[in-house]
Write an enzyme that holds these catalytic residues in place. Sequence first.
Site, PDB file in Angstrom:
ATOM      1  N   SER A  60       0.836  -1.296  -0.007  1.00  0.00           N
ATOM      2  CA  SER A  60      -0.153  -0.001  -0.047  1.00  0.00           C
ATOM      3  C   SER A  60       0.742   1.268  -0.131  1.00  0.00           C
ATOM      4  O   SER A  60       0.236   2.456   0.083  1.00  0.00           O
ATOM      5  CB  SER A  60      -0.878   0.123   1.021  1.00  0.00           C
ATOM      6  OG  SER A  60      -2.188  -0.965   1.053  1.00  0.00           O
ATOM      7  N   TYR A 299       5.807  12.063   8.807  1.00  0.00           N
ATOM      8  CA  TYR A 299       5.038  11.580   7.655  1.00  0.00           C
ATOM      9  C   TYR A 299       5.125   9.946   7.483  1.00  0.00           C
ATOM     10  O   TYR A 299       6.364   9.686   7.289  1.00  0.00           O
ATOM     11  CB  TYR A 299       4.680  12.312   6.580  1.00  0.00           C
ATOM     12  CG  TYR A 299       4.469  13.731   6.718  1.00  0.00           C
ATOM     13  CD1 TYR A 299       3.049  14.027   6.867  1.00  0.00           C
ATOM     14  CD2 TYR A 299       5.206  14.552   6.777  1.00  0.00           C
ATOM     15  CE1 TYR A 299       2.548  15.260   7.278  1.00  0.00           C
ATOM     16  CE2 TYR A 299       4.960  15.943   6.919  1.00  0.00           C
ATOM     17  CZ  TYR A 299       3.641  16.265   7.222  1.00  0.00           C
ATOM     18  OH  TYR A 299       3.078  17.432   7.316  1.00  0.00           O
ATOM     19  N   ASP A 302       3.197   3.174   4.349  1.00  0.00           N
ATOM     20  CA  ASP A 302       3.528   1.596   4.669  1.00  0.00           C
ATOM     21  C   ASP A 302       2.685   0.724   3.712  1.00  0.00           C
ATOM     22  O   ASP A 302       2.072   1.367   2.894  1.00  0.00           O
ATOM     23  CB  ASP A 302       3.009   1.292   6.075  1.00  0.00           C
ATOM     24  CG  ASP A 302       3.849   1.743   7.166  1.00  0.00           C
ATOM     25  OD1 ASP A 302       4.876   2.518   6.773  1.00  0.00           O
ATOM     26  OD2 ASP A 302       3.186   1.705   8.097  1.00  0.00           O
ATOM     27  N   GLY A 303       3.030  -0.450   3.457  1.00  0.00           N
ATOM     28  CA  GLY A 303       2.511  -1.498   2.728  1.00  0.00           C
ATOM     29  C   GLY A 303       2.778  -2.749   3.348  1.00  0.00           C
ATOM     30  O   GLY A 303       3.935  -3.168   3.646  1.00  0.00           O
ATOM     31  N   GLY A 307       3.456 -11.617   2.390  1.00  0.00           N
ATOM     32  CA  GLY A 307       4.653 -12.178   2.641  1.00  0.00           C
ATOM     33  C   GLY A 307       5.852 -10.903   2.418  1.00  0.00           C
ATOM     34  O   GLY A 307       7.106 -11.352   2.447  1.00  0.00           O
TER      35      GLY A 307
END
Length: 458
Positions: A60, A299, A302-303, A307
């Site tokens: 993401s 700021y 993230d993602g 896995g």
Amino acid sequence: MTIDVPRMRARVAELLAAYGIPSAAIGVLHEGELTEFAVGVKNVETREPATTDTVYQCGSMTKTWTALAFLQLVDEGKVDLDEPVRTYLPGFTVADPEASAGVTPRHLLQHTNGIEEAYGDPGEGDDVYARMVENIADAPQVFPLGHTHGYSAALGYAVLARILEVHDGKPWDDVIRRRLFDPMGLTSTNSWHEQVDETRAATGHLIRSLAEGPIVTPVDHLPRAFGPGGTITSTIGEVLAMAHVLLHEGTAPSGKRIVSAGSMAEMTRSRVPIPDPYMFGPEWALGLIVCDWHGETVYATDGSTIGQNARLRLLPDSDTAIAMLTNGGPRESLYHRVFNEILTELGTVTIPDLPAPDPALRLDLSRYEGVYERPGARYEVSAEGGRPYLTLVLDPMRAEFLQQPDRLRYELLPVSETHFLMPPADSSQDTQTVAIYDFAGGAARYLHTNCRVHPRSE
């Protein structure tokens, strides 16, 4: 100040072994100087070493790239963040008439649109985002438009991508390359798994238990429906090239302007509150999370895929960006430990700890008890002996693969009337945070955890 890379490399290797994560690529951009290194292996079966040229899935974090591309369209005067989506996609319709007519790009960027991810199977073709928009005509609202924050994993940013496709007359993967990757000189960053050089790609891994160790994921990439919200792959250096744009008012490391300074200011200034402020941050901006680290604004983007995981933090006050890409996890405590050791060396602010529970709180637990659910996720809040508990109901197939029971029970430790810590069930997990809130009518209406909102159903 500089980073002692040999010491940090050894330290990260030690932590990866303790967490059962095969590899990590870590990079720091501090006062214009880039430091990067990699530790571990790309695949536990082949044992091929990871390098700074290894390509990882960003999950993401992709949404930040998509937000930048959309803000270019704003700079061109082609769209307005507060104009209804229907202005640009005239047939846009969901089940709720108010949402159909009123949802705007700003709602989509900030995850306040409330539309359920009910887009069916849009396929894997170039028309995937057009089909997603067509398929949501009957999609219900999880919450009323603009009422709260509730993360949209795929749909919200797919709609933004469709607006860009219609304007540019090209498929999404061509749009993002023309607007961002090529102008920034990025040769290792791609938006679709079929574009990736497999000889350079990290393999994702799952952890069922620390004793067993990491195993190769059975799902090596996300469906194309997640493209604008989750399928970018990149190297640690090229992630930090994107960080340079965010830190330096929209300019790439080459000096080329990617987004206007005004749009960059809007990207960070336009914010909505996050019901659970502790896991990531208290506010969501336009494609970025806003964190409060001991009074300093930081700021985050993230993602996670199935896995692989990506973490990026931007510290404007010290002209610093720090990123980590891994092919295992996610473990928030790992990223905290690695980032804090590096940031301490640099003399910058560090990540705050989670708050302590408040044993003096006396809550009316009947207001929290109930079932909160969405398709694919069910949380049951109950009380026993004057203490609140949360039971997570897993899909039986997932539970079987993870070698876990299909009902996982956790105690909730109150931090405030709406916020709780959820300690882990075993050492392969980290403490989570939960918000149970909106007591209109007496009982809580929503449960918010890991950025996702779940309405009360019982």
